[in-house]
Motif scaffolding. Structure first.
Motif, PDB file in Angstrom:
ATOM      1  N   LYS A  97       0.829  -1.210   0.000  1.00 29.41           N
ATOM      2  CA  LYS A  97       0.000   0.000   0.000  1.00 29.41           C
ATOM      3  C   LYS A  97       0.865   1.263   0.000  1.00 29.41           C
ATOM      4  O   LYS A  97       0.633   2.199   0.758  1.00 29.41           O
ATOM      5  N   MET A  98       1.877   1.259  -0.863  1.00 28.69           N
ATOM      6  CA  MET A  98       2.806   2.382  -0.978  1.00 28.69           C
ATOM      7  C   MET A  98       2.542   3.131  -2.270  1.00 28.69           C
ATOM      8  O   MET A  98       2.166   2.536  -3.281  1.00 28.69           O
ATOM      9  N   ALA A  99       2.769   4.437  -2.246  1.00 33.67           N
ATOM     10  CA  ALA A  99       2.708   5.250  -3.461  1.00 33.67           C
ATOM     11  C   ALA A  99       3.948   4.940  -4.294  1.00 33.67           C
ATOM     12  O   ALA A  99       5.012   4.641  -3.746  1.00 33.67           O
ATOM     13  N   PHE A 100       3.816   5.022  -5.609  1.00 31.81           N
ATOM     14  CA  PHE A 100       4.938   4.704  -6.488  1.00 31.81           C
ATOM     15  C   PHE A 100       6.087   5.694  -6.340  1.00 31.81           C
ATOM     16  O   PHE A 100       7.187   5.437  -6.814  1.00 31.81           O
ATOM     17  N   THR A 101       5.846   6.804  -5.669  1.00 29.69           N
ATOM     18  CA  THR A 101       6.911   7.779  -5.414  1.00 29.69           C
ATOM     19  C   THR A 101       7.681   7.452  -4.137  1.00 29.69           C
ATOM     20  O   THR A 101       8.734   8.033  -3.894  1.00 29.69           O
ATOM     21  N   ASP A 102       7.162   6.517  -3.320  1.00 31.22           N
ATOM     22  CA  ASP A 102       7.843   6.131  -2.087  1.00 31.22           C
ATOM     23  C   ASP A 102       9.039   5.241  -2.408  1.00 31.22           C
ATOM     24  O   ASP A 102       9.046   4.523  -3.407  1.00 31.22           O
ATOM     25  N   SER A 103      10.017   5.277  -1.527  1.00 28.86           N
ATOM     26  CA  SER A 103      11.184   4.419  -1.713  1.00 28.86           C
ATOM     27  C   SER A 103      11.275   3.426  -0.564  1.00 28.86           C
ATOM     28  O   SER A 103      10.591   3.561   0.449  1.00 28.86           O
ATOM     29  N   ALA A 104      12.127   2.442  -0.746  1.00 27.41           N
ATOM     30  CA  ALA A 104      12.358   1.440   0.298  1.00 27.41           C
ATOM     31  C   ALA A 104      13.233   2.065   1.377  1.00 27.41           C
ATOM     32  O   ALA A 104      14.339   2.488   1.114  1.00 27.41           O
ATOM     33  N   LYS A 105      12.720   2.133   2.579  1.00 29.57           N
ATOM     34  CA  LYS A 105      13.459   2.725   3.702  1.00 29.57           C
ATOM     35  C   LYS A 105      14.103   1.618   4.536  1.00 29.57           C
ATOM     36  O   LYS A 105      13.416   0.678   4.938  1.00 29.57           O
ATOM     37  N   PRO A 106      15.412   1.731   4.801  1.00 25.11           N
ATOM     38  CA  PRO A 106      16.074   0.718   5.630  1.00 25.11           C
ATOM     39  C   PRO A 106      15.336   0.520   6.947  1.00 25.11           C
ATOM     40  O   PRO A 106      14.890   1.475   7.574  1.00 25.11           O
ATOM     41  N   GLY A 107      15.188  -0.734   7.333  1.00 25.42           N
ATOM     42  CA  GLY A 107      14.495  -1.069   8.580  1.00 25.42           C
ATOM     43  C   GLY A 107      13.017  -1.346   8.410  1.00 25.42           C
ATOM     44  O   GLY A 107      12.364  -1.875   9.312  1.00 25.42           O
ATOM     45  N   ARG A 108      12.446  -1.011   7.234  1.00 26.40           N
ATOM     46  CA  ARG A 108      11.037  -1.276   6.984  1.00 26.40           C
ATOM     47  C   ARG A 108      10.837  -2.727   6.576  1.00 26.40           C
ATOM     48  O   ARG A 108      11.604  -3.279   5.797  1.00 26.40           O
ATOM     49  N   GLU A 109       9.798  -3.332   7.114  1.00 29.95           N
ATOM     50  CA  GLU A 109       9.447  -4.688   6.734  1.00 29.95           C
ATOM     51  C   GLU A 109       8.432  -4.625   5.599  1.00 29.95           C
ATOM     52  O   GLU A 109       7.363  -4.036   5.752  1.00 29.95           O
ATOM     53  N   LEU A 110       8.764  -5.216   4.477  1.00 29.53           N
ATOM     54  CA  LEU A 110       7.877  -5.242   3.319  1.00 29.53           C
ATOM     55  C   LEU A 110       7.180  -6.587   3.203  1.00 29.53           C
ATOM     56  O   LEU A 110       7.800  -7.629   3.428  1.00 29.53           O
TER      57      LEU A 110
END
Length: 113
Positions: A97-110
């Protein structure tokens, strides 16, 4: 065929060799360049780096059943994570549920499934 076919998530890929290009790989597997770029979530030809995973089949919408989540590490992008699991980038964004402008942030669980 000069490339060794491998699979991740039941999707065929090759590993780029020295002096490779997306066009050479597309020709080898009887694909159009546009189709190969689409399989690899690329909108235009970019410089292919040695050792890059290049899919020659369409990626899946979800990761394998044993891969439920992924913890983002430094240096990773949504595309690099998608390539690691054989998942379409657009599906990875939708699953999380992320916007296509969002990036992968270290520490985030995908979510991968």
């Amino acid at each position: 065929i000069t490339h060794e076919l491998k699979k991740v998530n039941h999707v065929k890929f090759v590993t780029a060799l020295s002096d490779d290009s997306y066009k050479l790989i597309a020709d080898e597997f009887n694909l159009t360049l546009e189709r190969l770029l689409t399989y690899n979530d690329l909108v235009r030809e970019t410089q292919l780096q040695l050792g890059t995973r290049v899919f020659v089949d369409a990626k899946k919408n979800k990761a394998p059943k044993e891969c439920v989540t992924h913890m983002v590490e430094d240096g990773e992008s949504m595309r690099s994570i998608a390539q690691d699991y054989g998942v379409k980038v657009v599906s990875l964004y939708k699953l999380n549920k992320m916007a296509f402008t969002d990036s992968a942030k270290p520490g985030r669980e995908l979510k991968l499934r």
